[in-house]
Motif scaffolding. Structure first.
Motif: not given
Length: 149
Positions: A92, A97-98, A126, A128-130, A132-133
């Motif tokens: 990670q 992931g991106t 997760a 913030e990850f989503y 960001k994507n």
């Protein structure tokens, strides 16, 4: 660098290894010590006719990411509903992931799917990850649960 592959029930053991390696640790701490329940859960997600499972492999051929979900036909178009998505903890933050999300988007577009839908907790990385994507929070959707004793 990374390779996306469509997975099936034949990949169950390596999927279980990645899944438990991520979700039994922070921030989730899920208790998957009941191996029968784990096996049933993974089979529910990857063993159905409408299941759609992807794996992300690194340059050494090791499975480092999984996306477990299904195809849902909906009035606005066919969707990929993701039940579980993760990258191995030690990978990670590396861009894996991106890359994985982008490759999934390409793959489902080729299948004629129009949207990805998933749920996550708002208090885990997760979330913030989503965002960001490019994922947009569905402000009118609410998750409900009820324990039956």
């Amino acid at each position: 660098m990374y390779t996306l592959k469509r997975l099936s029930i034949e990949n169950k053991e390596e999927i279980k290894e990645v899944f438990t390696g991520v979700f039994t640790k922070a921030p989730w701490y899920d208790d998957w010590s009941d191996t029968k329940q784990l096996d049933l859960y993974i089979c529910d997600l990857i063993g159905q006719g409408y299941s759609l499972t992807y794996g992300l492999y690194d340059e050494a051929g090791e499975l480092i990411g999984i996306s477990l979900g299904y195809i849902k036909h909906w009035y606005s178009g066919t969707e990929y509903i993701i039940n579980e998505l993760c990258i191995k903890t030690e990978k990670q933050g590396s861009g894996a992931g991106t890359f994985f999300i982008r490759e999934i988007e390409k793959a489902i577009k080729e299948l004629g799917l129009k949207q990805i839908f998933l749920l996550t907790d708002s208090n885990v990385p997760a979330y913030e990850f989503y965002k960001k994507n490019g994922f947009v929070e569905c402000e009118t959707n609410v998750a409900f649960a009820k324990m039956i004793y």
